[in-house]
Design an enzyme around this catalytic site. Structure first.
Site, PDB file in Angstrom:
ATOM      1  N   GLY B  57       0.819  -1.206   0.000  1.00  0.00           N
ATOM      2  CA  GLY B  57       0.000   0.000   0.000  1.00  0.00           C
ATOM      3  C   GLY B  57       0.856   1.260   0.000  1.00  0.00           C
ATOM      4  O   GLY B  57       2.004   1.255   0.445  1.00  0.00           O
ATOM      5  N   SER B  58       0.268   2.346  -0.492  1.00  0.00           N
ATOM      6  CA  SER B  58       0.912   3.653  -0.399  1.00  0.00           C
ATOM      7  C   SER B  58       0.749   4.210   1.015  1.00  0.00           C
ATOM      8  O   SER B  58       0.003   3.677   1.835  1.00  0.00           O
ATOM      9  CB  SER B  58       0.261   4.631  -1.384  1.00  0.00           C
ATOM     10  OG  SER B  58       0.515   4.237  -2.697  1.00  0.00           O
ATOM     11  N   GLY B  59       1.450   5.313   1.259  1.00  0.00           N
ATOM     12  CA  GLY B  59       1.336   5.976   2.548  1.00  0.00           C
ATOM     13  C   GLY B  59       2.509   5.705   3.470  1.00  0.00           C
ATOM     14  O   GLY B  59       2.580   6.263   4.564  1.00  0.00           O
ATOM     15  N   HIS B  60       3.421   4.835   3.022  1.00  0.00           N
ATOM     16  CA  HIS B  60       4.595   4.498   3.829  1.00  0.00           C
ATOM     17  C   HIS B  60       5.870   5.091   3.239  1.00  0.00           C
ATOM     18  O   HIS B  60       6.969   4.704   3.630  1.00  0.00           O
ATOM     19  CB  HIS B  60       4.751   2.980   3.929  1.00  0.00           C
ATOM     20  CG  HIS B  60       3.536   2.275   4.409  1.00  0.00           C
ATOM     21  ND1 HIS B  60       2.981   2.536   5.634  1.00  0.00           N
ATOM     22  CD2 HIS B  60       2.748   1.342   3.825  1.00  0.00           C
ATOM     23  CE1 HIS B  60       1.902   1.780   5.798  1.00  0.00           C
ATOM     24  NE2 HIS B  60       1.728   1.052   4.705  1.00  0.00           N
ATOM     25  N   ASP B 113      -2.094  -8.265   0.754  1.00  0.00           N
ATOM     26  CA  ASP B 113      -0.922  -8.373  -0.110  1.00  0.00           C
ATOM     27  C   ASP B 113      -0.662  -9.822  -0.499  1.00  0.00           C
ATOM     28  O   ASP B 113      -0.363 -10.122  -1.658  1.00  0.00           O
ATOM     29  CB  ASP B 113       0.313  -7.783   0.603  1.00  0.00           C
ATOM     30  CG  ASP B 113       0.230  -6.270   0.740  1.00  0.00           C
ATOM     31  OD1 ASP B 113       0.168  -5.584  -0.285  1.00  0.00           O
ATOM     32  OD2 ASP B 113       0.216  -5.776   1.885  1.00  0.00           O
ATOM     33  N   HIS B 222      -0.359   0.628  10.055  1.00  0.00           N
ATOM     34  CA  HIS B 222      -1.672   1.048   9.564  1.00  0.00           C
ATOM     35  C   HIS B 222      -2.605   1.316  10.732  1.00  0.00           C
ATOM     36  O   HIS B 222      -3.816   1.326  10.578  1.00  0.00           O
ATOM     37  CB  HIS B 222      -2.292  -0.024   8.668  1.00  0.00           C
ATOM     38  CG  HIS B 222      -1.371  -0.549   7.635  1.00  0.00           C
ATOM     39  ND1 HIS B 222      -0.571  -1.642   7.857  1.00  0.00           N
ATOM     40  CD2 HIS B 222      -1.092  -0.101   6.388  1.00  0.00           C
ATOM     41  CE1 HIS B 222       0.158  -1.859   6.760  1.00  0.00           C
ATOM     42  NE2 HIS B 222      -0.143  -0.943   5.873  1.00  0.00           N
TER      43      HIS B 222
END
Lengths: 334, 334
Positions: B57-60, B113, B222
């Site tokens: 996921g994005s955001g990391h 994932d 998350h």
């Protein structure tokens, strides 16, 4: 409401940070004996090279510490949070990096820093260490274009120090190193936007107030008032507002090259910076300008302030060569 | 109260970020045609080399994008914020970097994932691209020591991907690259502490609630629940709590070497990270362990979450060589 911070006693924060920096980066950095606020590059200072000393208040990391190393600055004098270092660590830095051909002082144009660095320079003159000073004044929001010497130095420091550090590493003469440093500063333009305050370790209280849906264009990196406060706009609108000002100042011609820095003031994540970068690219494309290199991330922060700044350095052949010159610092490499 | 973000439409944030990444780093990265969520290293993938595909996921950021480049990962498949990429960009990554000797998938152990990467692997098998998978499971707070395969992958990804990427760059065989990747994961331990939530671009609402004077030990990247919530302690006490757990897990002997990562979850400034680093060094000194290398900064974030994590990789001669191997990524260089 107090800001939560992972610190011990607030008064110890800067010194404990420096101990951590030396613990993490012993191969790059050391502190002068009995002067823990004078941080020196292990590699870089040498006979015949102009010594480059930078510095200022803490809280902007990786500015200034992170730019000490081979090919960049030789030393950084570290002050308390958002406060100038006193003359002692500045003098210790100069003495540690003096290569016999002069020492260049470079730092942001703030009254406290000017006073302390100037005092250090006067005392160093008594020890036959020649010092010259180049102030950084890249913040276009901090004074009108006809009063550039009143402007503050902000994130553009990264490119300006980088160019000056390369000039020194390439063994430019004292005159030439000073000229290159002034040239780099004169062609570097930054403007920022703040969305939230930060808080100092000793107070844990916000350093200014801003509405829940507001932003402030042009705010300084210590919370100095900006040029316009208003409702938060989209990233593209904000970026356009910053770019309009930067492009107007820069007076570049189609085909000219720039170095770009999209910088987080602290808590603004990379996702937002890259969304801004996308718009920066579109605006530069529209103006016919070429991105030679770009940096996106936390380069000159205000603790955990939310917001971002955009810096453009208007390159010429010399500045491009200096920006491309290799450097090896604990927190920055090229 | 909504979080202020420098974005345009929330639904466009990830794609606009990727456009900004390509605008900033064209010399390092490109996207597969008509598959903008498949980001490939310009330099690195080649015939006879095991291809390394990471993602999530994005955001990391800079995880995962920032670790794509020569000597590290060959490609990253990018999902929505905190959500797995679907099989299509994963397959596109694998096809772009396949060097004919197999493709290694590495990513954090999250159900979404695993499902999507496994589906991609099954479809790639039909195209005669052999895929093996090594999940990262470095978060010691996410499951007990006797259930390591249930643990999540967090900031230790940086060292684990780095070691695996070096093994691939050194042309290890498929068997050997997989072994080295598993070995790197098995010797990497992370634990974090969260002080504040973050908010997703599409909601702008906090992803969890936490008291004004509270912290949560072991929270996931998350916002997954941690192991203990309580009043915020000093940096030294928090660091000790994390280090107690990490040292207990690692079972190192005096004289052993470690790689250290003190990582910001987003808005925690470098000043606080280095204050923690100071204590990490004291604890490692106390245990007779040697810091071979250390990283301090934003390496695996959760947007603007406040907090930090500590990662220790327990080095042996092979892992030390792999960690020291040069790499050249847009957001990470050694």
């Amino acid at each position: 409401m107090k800001t939560k911070k992972l610190i011990n006693a607030g008064a110890d924060a800067v010194d404990e940070m420096l101990q951590g920096v030396l613990a993490a980066h012993p191969e790059h950095l050391y502190a002068v004996d009995s002067m823990p606020r004078a941080i020196i590059a292990r590699n870089g200072p040498r006979k015949g090279k102009v010594g480059l000393v930078i510095g200022g208040g803490s809280g902007h990391e990786p500015t200034f510490l992170g730019y000490v190393g081979k090919g960049l600055a030789d030393a950084a004098a570290i002050g308390n949070v958002f406060a100038s270092p006193p003359p002692d660590p500045i003098m210790a830095c100069a003495m540690a990096v003096d290569g016999g051909v002069g020492v260049l002082f470079m730092y942001g144009n703030y009254a406290g820093d000017v006073m302390n660095f100037d005092m250090a320079a006067e005392m160093l003159a008594l020890d036959d260490i020649a010092v010259r000073t180049v102030l950084t004044t890249d913040d276009v929001a901090s004074a009108p274009a006809d009063q550039q010497d009143r402007r503050r130095g902000v994130a553009g420091n990264v490119f300006i120090f980088k160019a000056a550090g390369a000039a020194c590493d390439l063994l430019y003469s004292f005159d030439e190193a000073e000229r290159a440093a002034r040239h780099a500063n004169a062609r570097t333009y930054t403007m920022g936007v703040a969305l939230s305050p930060c808080s100092l370790p000793q107070t844990l209280k916000p350093n200014f107030q801003i509405g829940e849906e507001e932003m402030e264009i042009g705010m300084g990196i210590h919370g100095e008032p900006g040029v316009a406060r208003g409702p938060l706009k989209t990233a593209d609108v904000v970026t356009d507002e910053l770019m309009d000002n930067l492009l107007r100042e820069m007076k570049a011609e189609r085909g000219d090259r720039v170095a770009v820095l999209v910088n987080s003031l602290g808590s603004t994540p990379m996702m937002e910076l890259y969304i801004m970068m996308r718009r920066v690219k579109a605006r530069l494309d529209g103006a016919g300008l070429v991105i030679h290199t770009s940096l996106v991330g936390n380069y000159c922060t205000s603790l955990e302030m939310a917001g971002a700044s955009i810096t453009l350095m208007h390159l010429d052949d010399e500045l491009q060569r200096l920006i491309d010159h290799p450097c090896d610092c604990a927190m920055f490499r090229r």
